[in-house]
Design a protein around this motif. Sequence first.
Motif, PDB file in Angstrom:
ATOM      1  N   SER A  21       2.111  -7.127  13.593  1.00 66.61           N
ATOM      2  CA  SER A  21       2.108  -6.394  12.330  1.00 66.61           C
ATOM      3  C   SER A  21       0.664  -6.198  11.884  1.00 66.61           C
ATOM      4  CB  SER A  21       2.861  -7.167  11.248  1.00 66.61           C
ATOM      5  OG  SER A  21       4.213  -7.359  11.600  1.00 66.61           O
ATOM      6  N   ALA A  23      -1.063  -5.212   8.212  1.00 64.19           N
ATOM      7  CA  ALA A  23      -0.906  -4.889   6.796  1.00 64.19           C
ATOM      8  C   ALA A  23      -2.199  -4.264   6.270  1.00 64.19           C
ATOM      9  CB  ALA A  23      -0.572  -6.144   6.013  1.00 64.19           C
ATOM     10  N   ASP A  73       5.778   1.540   8.327  1.00 62.37           N
ATOM     11  CA  ASP A  73       6.545   1.585   7.091  1.00 62.37           C
ATOM     12  C   ASP A  73       5.551   1.847   5.974  1.00 62.37           C
ATOM     13  OD1 ASP A  73       8.016   1.128   4.792  1.00 62.37           O
ATOM     14  OD2 ASP A  73       9.116  -0.549   5.621  1.00 62.37           O
ATOM     15  N   ALA A  75       6.017   2.487   2.926  1.00 60.21           N
ATOM     16  CA  ALA A  75       6.362   1.816   1.668  1.00 60.21           C
ATOM     17  C   ALA A  75       5.809   0.397   1.628  1.00 60.21           C
ATOM     18  CB  ALA A  75       7.873   1.807   1.485  1.00 60.21           C
ATOM     19  N   LYS A  76       5.625  -0.189   2.801  1.00 61.37           N
ATOM     20  CA  LYS A  76       5.091  -1.548   2.902  1.00 61.37           C
ATOM     21  C   LYS A  76       3.635  -1.574   3.362  1.00 61.37           C
ATOM     22  CE  LYS A  76       9.573  -3.707   3.898  1.00 61.37           C
ATOM     23  NZ  LYS A  76      10.349  -4.538   4.856  1.00 61.37           N
ATOM     24  N   ASN A  77       3.041  -0.412   3.530  1.00 62.66           N
ATOM     25  CA  ASN A  77       1.647  -0.328   4.002  1.00 62.66           C
ATOM     26  C   ASN A  77       1.449  -1.121   5.287  1.00 62.66           C
ATOM     27  OD1 ASN A  77       1.082   1.203   1.764  1.00 62.66           O
ATOM     28  ND2 ASN A  77      -0.639  -0.059   1.063  1.00 62.66           N
ATOM     29  N   THR A  78       2.371  -0.993   6.213  1.00 58.37           N
ATOM     30  CA  THR A  78       2.337  -1.803   7.421  1.00 58.37           C
ATOM     31  C   THR A  78       2.638  -0.953   8.651  1.00 58.37           C
ATOM     32  OG1 THR A  78       3.059  -3.756   6.180  1.00 58.37           O
ATOM     33  CG2 THR A  78       3.278  -3.848   8.558  1.00 58.37           C
TER      34      THR A  78
END
Length: 124
Positions: A21, A23, A73, A75-78
Amino acid sequence: QVQLVESGGGLVQAGGSLRLSCAASARTFSSYHMGWFRQAPGKEREFVGTINWNGRSAFYADSVKGRFTISRDNAKNTVYLQMNSLKPEDTAVYYCAASERPYGLTNAYDYKYWGQGTQVTVSS
């Protein structure tokens, strides 16, 4: 300014899977195309794959095509790197990077922001 933090690296046996991941801190994360690179000891940083700003398009280096998948994603900045059927030659430090330049770039110098990297080790 964009800060990127990778996670999810580790030790895995050949044939196994890992998901990395990355972020991002930027409120405008969706405006960046994202890339994954890797660097093995004694080797140059190598392009792994890239995904466009909305996640609808991605492409990969031949060495990982069919085994690795990038997704994001917003919306999750990921952004994610799913790695399957891992091989010992996949052992490297993996980096995510953000680019403000047009989608589809494979050279590291086209990416402005970089994470600190996460180690992936694949044992035989």
